[in-house]
Motif scaffolding. Structure first.
Motif, PDB file in Angstrom:
ATOM      1  N   ASP A  13       0.140  26.792 -42.483  1.00  9.82           N
ATOM      2  CA  ASP A  13      -0.485  26.658 -41.170  1.00  9.82           C
ATOM      3  C   ASP A  13      -1.376  25.412 -41.238  1.00  9.82           C
ATOM      4  O   ASP A  13      -2.412  25.424 -41.905  1.00  9.82           O
ATOM      5  CB  ASP A  13      -1.315  27.905 -40.854  1.00  9.82           C
ATOM      6  N   VAL A  14      -0.964  24.358 -40.576  1.00 12.46           N
ATOM      7  CA  VAL A  14      -1.649  23.067 -40.710  1.00 12.46           C
ATOM      8  C   VAL A  14      -3.121  23.162 -40.326  1.00 12.46           C
ATOM      9  O   VAL A  14      -4.006  22.729 -41.076  1.00 12.46           O
ATOM     10  CB  VAL A  14      -0.944  21.989 -39.848  1.00 12.46           C
ATOM     11  N   ASP A  15      -3.411  23.736 -39.171  1.00 10.68           N
ATOM     12  CA  ASP A  15      -4.794  23.788 -38.708  1.00 10.68           C
ATOM     13  C   ASP A  15      -5.666  24.678 -39.588  1.00 10.68           C
ATOM     14  O   ASP A  15      -6.841  24.373 -39.834  1.00 10.68           O
ATOM     15  CB  ASP A  15      -4.840  24.292 -37.263  1.00 10.68           C
ATOM     16  N   ARG A 168      -3.646  16.255 -43.401  1.00 15.39           N
ATOM     17  CA  ARG A 168      -2.712  16.593 -42.319  1.00 15.39           C
ATOM     18  C   ARG A 168      -1.311  16.054 -42.631  1.00 15.39           C
ATOM     19  O   ARG A 168      -0.306  16.740 -42.394  1.00 15.39           O
ATOM     20  CB  ARG A 168      -3.229  16.029 -40.994  1.00 15.39           C
ATOM     21  N   ASN A 169      -1.238  14.843 -43.163  1.00 14.97           N
ATOM     22  CA  ASN A 169       0.070  14.280 -43.520  1.00 14.97           C
ATOM     23  C   ASN A 169       0.740  15.100 -44.608  1.00 14.97           C
ATOM     24  O   ASN A 169       1.956  15.344 -44.569  1.00 14.97           O
ATOM     25  CB  ASN A 169      -0.093  12.830 -43.987  1.00 14.97           C
ATOM     26  N   LEU A 171       0.301  18.318 -45.284  1.00 14.47           N
ATOM     27  CA  LEU A 171       0.733  19.595 -44.719  1.00 14.47           C
ATOM     28  C   LEU A 171       1.970  19.432 -43.845  1.00 14.47           C
ATOM     29  O   LEU A 171       2.891  20.258 -43.888  1.00 14.47           O
ATOM     30  CB  LEU A 171      -0.413  20.211 -43.912  1.00 14.47           C
ATOM     31  N   ARG A 172       2.004  18.380 -43.060  1.00 11.68           N
ATOM     32  CA  ARG A 172       3.154  18.159 -42.184  1.00 11.68           C
ATOM     33  C   ARG A 172       4.413  17.834 -42.967  1.00 11.68           C
ATOM     34  O   ARG A 172       5.522  18.244 -42.596  1.00 11.68           O
ATOM     35  CB  ARG A 172       2.832  17.046 -41.186  1.00 11.68           C
ATOM     36  N   LYS A 173       4.259  17.102 -44.065  1.00 10.31           N
ATOM     37  CA  LYS A 173       5.420  16.809 -44.905  1.00 10.31           C
ATOM     38  C   LYS A 173       6.002  18.088 -45.495  1.00 10.31           C
ATOM     39  O   LYS A 173       7.224  18.239 -45.605  1.00 10.31           O
ATOM     40  CB  LYS A 173       5.036  15.828 -46.017  1.00 10.31           C
ATOM     41  N   ARG A 174       5.128  19.014 -45.881  1.00 18.03           N
ATOM     42  CA  ARG A 174       5.615  20.287 -46.405  1.00 18.03           C
ATOM     43  C   ARG A 174       6.421  21.029 -45.339  1.00 18.03           C
ATOM     44  O   ARG A 174       7.485  21.585 -45.614  1.00 18.03           O
ATOM     45  CB  ARG A 174       4.425  21.140 -46.867  1.00 18.03           C
ATOM     46  N   ASN A 175       5.916  21.029 -44.120  1.00 22.17           N
ATOM     47  CA  ASN A 175       6.617  21.729 -43.041  1.00 22.17           C
ATOM     48  C   ASN A 175       7.930  21.063 -42.670  1.00 22.17           C
ATOM     49  O   ASN A 175       8.808  21.695 -42.073  1.00 22.17           O
ATOM     50  CB  ASN A 175       5.724  21.817 -41.800  1.00 22.17           C
ATOM     51  N   ALA A 176       8.078  19.786 -42.998  1.00 20.69           N
ATOM     52  CA  ALA A 176       9.301  19.069 -42.646  1.00 20.69           C
ATOM     53  C   ALA A 176      10.443  19.324 -43.620  1.00 20.69           C
ATOM     54  O   ALA A 176      11.585  18.948 -43.347  1.00 20.69           O
ATOM     55  CB  ALA A 176       9.014  17.566 -42.578  1.00 20.69           C
TER      56      ALA A 176
END
Length: 271
Positions: A13-15, A168-169, A171-176
């Motif tokens: 969960d990024v946030d 944030r970058n 975390l977003r890379k993990r979600n991608a």
């Protein structure tokens, strides 16, 4: 019998995790800097020792807020009188000084409050000037000052924290990553590795590294941040399938540089 610790990698969960990951990254940079420049950090710690106490920071923050509000209110009272009384330069100086202090302190600690108060003050002085232009026209200049402060406070965005941006970058890379539900991260006696359950040709081969290559592991409330081979990765504690966190903590302490408390440190720094 060899003990393994297995994580099932899940999407973060990024946030929710952003503060912890950001804090861990910041702590890693400080640890690396302390190792490289120990004498400089020792001197810095001695100079800033008084500034590290959470109670002192909280006290200064409250004092700044109160000082800002008091000075802003005094300026609100004094400046109209100074503008309407041409023969009172002292009032102009006092009002301008109070307004300057109030704006600086509120901009630092209560920027939204400064914007709203200044917007209301500017609108009030403008309506007063328009209501009686013969006597109050000079208040237009005062209204303009408050409106400029209001626009600056409400529209100017603070520069994003570089650690927040990096977190944030990450975390977003993990979600991608596609097929994340098949990923397994394993700590074994000799190494740690990232593999894929039911691996096929569409999945990457297992990636492994040895503990001697780990530069740092930082434990926060919900995550473990691992710095290794010029890469940064993180694991969520809730994803641990085999073993326990206390056992893993003891296991890693024997093999790699390991610290705790990134979350607590972050909370102190923003209090």
């Amino acid at each position: 019998m060899e003990q393994n610790f297995v994580f099932q990698v899940t999407a973060p969960d990024v946030d929710a995790l952003l503060p912890e990951v950001s804090s861990a990254l910041e702590q890693w940079m400080e640890l690396a800097s302390r190792r490289k420049y120990p004498k400089l950090w020792a001197l810095t710690d001695r100079i800033n020792r008084w500034n590290k106490a959470p109670t002192a920071r909280t006290k200064r923050r409250r004092q700044g807020q109160v000082q800002g509000l008091v000075n802003w209110i005094v300026a609100m009272v004094v400046l109209p009188v100074a503008f309407l009384t041409p023969d009172s330069p002292l009032l102009v100086v006092v009002g301008a000084l109070c307004l300057g202090i109030g704006v600086v302190e509120l901009w630092r600690y209560l920027p939204k409050t400064l914007g709203i108060l200044s917007l209301l003050a500017g609108a009030f002085f403008l309506m007063t000037a328009l209501g009686d232009p013969d006597e109050m026209a000079v208040l237009v200049y005062l209204a303009a000052q408050y409106l400029i402060v209001a626009l600056a406070s409400l529209l100017v965005r603070k520069r994003q924290d570089p650690y927040d941006r990096a977190a944030r970058n990450l975390l977003r890379k993990r979600n991608a990553v596609k097929g994340l539900e098949l990923a397994r991260f394993i700590f074994s006696e000799e190494k740690f590795s990232l593999g894929w359950k039911d691996a096929s040709k569409t999945k990457p081969a297992e990636e492994a590294a040895y503990y001697r290559d780990v530069q740092q592991v930082i434990e926060a409330e919900s995550i473990l941040l691992i710095v290794c081979c010029k890469k940064v990765l993180f694991l969520q504690k809730k994803d641990l399938l085999e073993g326990t966190i206390p056992e893993l903590r003891a296991f890693l302490r024997e093999r790699v540089p390991y610290v705790e408390g990134a979350t607590e440190r972050r909370k102190e720094s923003v209090s």
